[in-house]
Design a protein around this motif. Structure first.
Motif, PDB file in Angstrom:
ATOM      1  N   ILE A  80      11.511 -24.068  84.428  1.00  0.00           N
ATOM      2  CA  ILE A  80      11.269 -23.004  85.415  1.00  0.00           C
ATOM      3  C   ILE A  80      12.626 -22.606  85.970  1.00  0.00           C
ATOM      4  O   ILE A  80      13.387 -23.452  86.441  1.00  0.00           O
ATOM      5  CB  ILE A  80      10.357 -23.487  86.560  1.00  0.00           C
ATOM      6  CG1 ILE A  80       8.972 -23.812  86.026  1.00  0.00           C
ATOM      7  CG2 ILE A  80      10.263 -22.422  87.650  1.00  0.00           C
ATOM      8  CD1 ILE A  80       8.037 -24.401  87.052  1.00  0.00           C
ATOM      9  N   ILE A  82      14.897 -19.528  88.303  1.00  0.00           N
ATOM     10  CA  ILE A  82      14.922 -18.383  89.220  1.00  0.00           C
ATOM     11  C   ILE A  82      16.025 -17.453  88.737  1.00  0.00           C
ATOM     12  O   ILE A  82      17.166 -17.858  88.563  1.00  0.00           O
ATOM     13  CB  ILE A  82      15.199 -18.828  90.670  1.00  0.00           C
ATOM     14  CG1 ILE A  82      14.162 -19.861  91.138  1.00  0.00           C
ATOM     15  CG2 ILE A  82      15.233 -17.628  91.605  1.00  0.00           C
ATOM     16  CD1 ILE A  82      12.742 -19.345  91.197  1.00  0.00           C
ATOM     17  N   THR A  89      14.640 -11.282  93.121  1.00  0.00           N
ATOM     18  CA  THR A  89      14.557 -12.457  92.251  1.00  0.00           C
ATOM     19  C   THR A  89      13.246 -12.469  91.476  1.00  0.00           C
ATOM     20  O   THR A  89      12.231 -11.927  91.922  1.00  0.00           O
ATOM     21  CB  THR A  89      14.651 -13.766  93.063  1.00  0.00           C
ATOM     22  OG1 THR A  89      13.581 -13.798  93.998  1.00  0.00           O
ATOM     23  CG2 THR A  89      15.977 -13.881  93.786  1.00  0.00           C
ATOM     24  N   ASN A  90      13.300 -13.102  90.307  1.00  0.00           N
ATOM     25  CA  ASN A  90      12.141 -13.314  89.448  1.00  0.00           C
ATOM     26  C   ASN A  90      12.072 -14.792  89.106  1.00  0.00           C
ATOM     27  O   ASN A  90      13.095 -15.450  88.993  1.00  0.00           O
ATOM     28  CB  ASN A  90      12.261 -12.503  88.160  1.00  0.00           C
ATOM     29  CG  ASN A  90      12.243 -11.021  88.391  1.00  0.00           C
ATOM     30  OD1 ASN A  90      13.105 -10.483  89.057  1.00  0.00           O
ATOM     31  ND2 ASN A  90      11.261 -10.355  87.837  1.00  0.00           N
ATOM     32  N   LYS A  91      10.869 -15.285  88.915  1.00  0.00           N
ATOM     33  CA  LYS A  91      10.665 -16.675  88.533  1.00  0.00           C
ATOM     34  C   LYS A  91      10.096 -16.702  87.112  1.00  0.00           C
ATOM     35  O   LYS A  91       9.004 -16.179  86.862  1.00  0.00           O
ATOM     36  CB  LYS A  91       9.709 -17.353  89.508  1.00  0.00           C
ATOM     37  CG  LYS A  91       9.490 -18.815  89.257  1.00  0.00           C
ATOM     38  CD  LYS A  91       8.564 -19.377  90.343  1.00  0.00           C
ATOM     39  CE  LYS A  91       8.253 -20.819  90.143  1.00  0.00           C
ATOM     40  NZ  LYS A  91       7.305 -21.298  91.182  1.00  0.00           N
ATOM     41  N   SER A  93       8.821 -18.987  83.930  1.00  0.00           N
ATOM     42  CA  SER A  93       8.280 -20.293  83.585  1.00  0.00           C
ATOM     43  C   SER A  93       8.138 -20.388  82.068  1.00  0.00           C
ATOM     44  O   SER A  93       7.556 -19.499  81.440  1.00  0.00           O
ATOM     45  CB  SER A  93       6.911 -20.472  84.255  1.00  0.00           C
ATOM     46  OG  SER A  93       6.304 -21.655  83.822  1.00  0.00           O
ATOM     47  N   THR A 102       6.201 -15.680  86.372  1.00  0.00           N
ATOM     48  CA  THR A 102       5.148 -16.131  87.286  1.00  0.00           C
ATOM     49  C   THR A 102       5.262 -15.558  88.698  1.00  0.00           C
ATOM     50  O   THR A 102       4.276 -15.516  89.415  1.00  0.00           O
ATOM     51  CB  THR A 102       5.136 -17.670  87.367  1.00  0.00           C
ATOM     52  OG1 THR A 102       6.434 -18.131  87.733  1.00  0.00           O
ATOM     53  CG2 THR A 102       4.729 -18.274  86.044  1.00  0.00           C
ATOM     54  N   ASP A 103       6.459 -15.119  89.092  1.00  0.00           N
ATOM     55  CA  ASP A 103       6.605 -14.573  90.435  1.00  0.00           C
ATOM     56  C   ASP A 103       7.788 -13.611  90.472  1.00  0.00           C
ATOM     57  O   ASP A 103       8.751 -13.767  89.727  1.00  0.00           O
ATOM     58  CB  ASP A 103       6.820 -15.701  91.451  1.00  0.00           C
ATOM     59  CG  ASP A 103       6.677 -15.226  92.888  1.00  0.00           C
ATOM     60  OD1 ASP A 103       5.977 -14.223  93.118  1.00  0.00           O
ATOM     61  OD2 ASP A 103       7.270 -15.865  93.781  1.00  0.00           O
TER      62      ASP A 103
END
Length: 148
Positions: A80, A82, A89-91, A93, A102-103
């Motif tokens: 995972i 960032i 920002t993007n996450k 996975s 995912t985010d």
């Protein structure tokens, strides 16, 4: 009187002739249907052939931010990260060989709604943050070698 009746009968027959010719043009005959079926079968065979022989799972994901390579990560290791994009920002996975966004803190979150990726050439894209995640393979595809 007979002249008037003859004129009216000529008008009626001429209108009948035009209406029958228009309807006969829109009907499909047996050869048209056969041609459509043949084209559909050939297209289906080509799609199945592509899926079987050229659609390969990728080995890595390449993360780019604003056109510059940010990171390359293997798909076979769960991870995972960032990603600091332009303005947010993007996450990302990576789990069981699939990469998934995912985010994200972008307003529309379209990148989060995209499906997981693992085939060579698939991408996850976040336009507001200028983040692109692309699946790449460790070996060149034969199709790319022929096409270029």
């Amino acid at each position: 009187m007979n002249d008037i009746i003859n004129k009216n009968s000529k008008r009626k027959t001429s209108s009948k002739k035009t209406s029958t010719t228009t309807t006969s043009r829109t009907k499909l005959n047996k050869n048209d249907i056969l041609l459509i079926i043949i084209v559909l079968v050939i297209s289906l065979c080509a799609l199945i052939g592509y899926r079987l022989f050229y659609h390969q799972s990728g080995s890595f994901v390449q993360v780019t931010v604003d056109g510059k390579v940010y990171k390359e990560l293997p798909l076979d290791e769960d991870n995972i990260i960032i990603i600091e994009g332009k303005g947010g920002t993007n996450k990302l996975s990576i789990h069981n060989g699939y990469a998934d966004m995912t985010d994200a803190d972008c307003p529309d979150k379209l990148c989060v709604k995209q499906k997981k990726i693992h085939y060579n050439g698939e991408s996850l894209i976040c336009l507001p943050h200028k983040v692109v995640v692309t699946v790449i393979s460790d070996k060149e595809s034969q199709l790319d070698g022929i096409a270029s």
